[in-house]
Design an enzyme around this catalytic site. Structure first.
Site, mmCIF file in Angstrom:
data_model
loop_
_atom_site.group_PDB
_atom_site.id
_atom_site.type_symbol
_atom_site.label_atom_id
_atom_site.label_comp_id
_atom_site.label_asym_id
_atom_site.label_seq_id
_atom_site.Cartn_x
_atom_site.Cartn_y
_atom_site.Cartn_z
ATOM 1 N N HIS A 1 15.555 -5.944 -15.079
ATOM 2 C CA HIS A 1 16.449 -6.039 -13.929
ATOM 3 C C HIS A 1 15.643 -5.840 -12.654
ATOM 4 O O HIS A 1 14.480 -5.427 -12.702
ATOM 5 C CB HIS A 1 17.568 -5.000 -14.020
ATOM 6 C CG HIS A 1 17.101 -3.593 -14.206
ATOM 7 N ND1 HIS A 1 16.451 -2.890 -13.223
ATOM 8 C CD2 HIS A 1 17.159 -2.766 -15.273
ATOM 9 C CE1 HIS A 1 16.158 -1.693 -13.682
ATOM 10 N NE2 HIS A 1 16.558 -1.581 -14.931
HETATM 11 P P1 TYD Z 1 19.288 1.207 -17.261
HETATM 12 O O1 TYD Z 1 18.792 1.389 -15.864
HETATM 13 O O2 TYD Z 1 20.001 -0.074 -17.574
HETATM 14 O O3 TYD Z 1 18.109 1.407 -18.299
HETATM 15 P P2 TYD Z 1 16.738 0.615 -18.419
HETATM 16 O O4 TYD Z 1 16.554 -0.119 -17.123
HETATM 17 O O5 TYD Z 1 15.703 1.649 -18.647
HETATM 18 O O6 TYD Z 1 16.833 -0.312 -19.575
HETATM 19 O O7 TYD Z 1 20.222 2.456 -17.603
HETATM 20 C C1 TYD Z 1 20.718 2.686 -18.897
HETATM 21 C C2 TYD Z 1 22.038 3.414 -18.758
HETATM 22 O O8 TYD Z 1 21.852 4.667 -18.118
HETATM 23 C C3 TYD Z 1 23.070 2.634 -17.941
HETATM 24 O O9 TYD Z 1 24.321 2.808 -18.563
HETATM 25 C C4 TYD Z 1 23.080 3.345 -16.611
HETATM 26 C C5 TYD Z 1 22.668 4.754 -16.947
HETATM 27 N N1 TYD Z 1 21.906 5.391 -15.871
HETATM 28 C C6 TYD Z 1 22.485 6.405 -15.122
HETATM 29 O O10 TYD Z 1 23.654 6.803 -15.334
HETATM 30 N N2 TYD Z 1 21.761 6.997 -14.127
HETATM 31 C C7 TYD Z 1 20.484 6.601 -13.850
HETATM 32 O O11 TYD Z 1 19.839 7.162 -12.936
HETATM 33 C C8 TYD Z 1 19.895 5.539 -14.630
HETATM 34 C C9 TYD Z 1 18.499 5.058 -14.351
HETATM 35 C C10 TYD Z 1 20.652 4.965 -15.620
#
Ligand code: TYD
Length: 138
Positions: free
Chosen positions: A52
């Site tokens: 992303h």
């Molecule tokens: P995501 O950013 O999509 O993970 P990655 O980019 O590492 O694959 O986040 C995974 C899940 O965690 C998503 O449901 C959002 C949640 N999240 C939070 O609640 N707070 C945060 O600071 C982050 C980074 C993620």
């Protein structure tokens, strides 16, 4: 932002016979005020994270332990950075599409972000990211 703004920066490293110590402070060592810190750990072999971009969030990524690869793409160029030193960080500017993979066993990724968590900040679809970069969508 484009990939030229992404960079690996060395943090202070205080070494003595008891071991090493590194640090970062708000707006010192890193180019923004810290709004949030999160970390990624216990990643099963072969998994990837990220995939992303963020509209307005800048981030700093540190391999506190182990190693992993961070793939960055600004819509024109892409580059991979292997992080494996706890005294170096990768600055990832906003509007950069990123993916993190090739996590070693017991690796620990620390991420320092310029904004608090907001799901509206995410651009998850790569084609949509390209359209936004090219001014064809917001
Ligand atoms: P995501 O950013 O999509 O993970 P990655 O980019 O590492 O694959 O986040 C995974 C899940 O965690 C998503 O449901 C959002 C949640 N999240 C939070 O609640 N707070 C945060 O600071 C982050 C980074 C993620």
């Amino acid at each position: 932002m484009n990939l030229r703004d992404a960079s690996i920066i060395e943090l202070p490293k205080i070494q003595d016979h008891r071991g090493n110590l590194s640090f970062l402070e708000n707006s010192n060592q890193i180019p923004f005020e810290i709004a949030r810190v999160y970390w990624i750990y216990d990643v099963p072999g072969g998994e990837s994270r990220g995939s992303h971009a963020f509209y307005q969030t800048d981030e700093v990524i540190i391999a506190l332990s182990g190693s992993f690869d961070v793939w960055l793409d600004d819509g024109k160029e892409n580059r991979v950075y292997t992080l494996n030193r706890s005294y170096k960080y990768l600055f990832v500017p906003r509007m950069t599409y990123r993916k993190i993979d090739n996590f070693s066993t017991n690796s620990l990724a620390l991420v320092v972000a310029s904004k608090v968590f907001d799901p509206k900040e995410y651009i998850r679809d790569y084609d949509r990211f390209l359209r936004i970069k090219n001014g064809k969508e917001q």
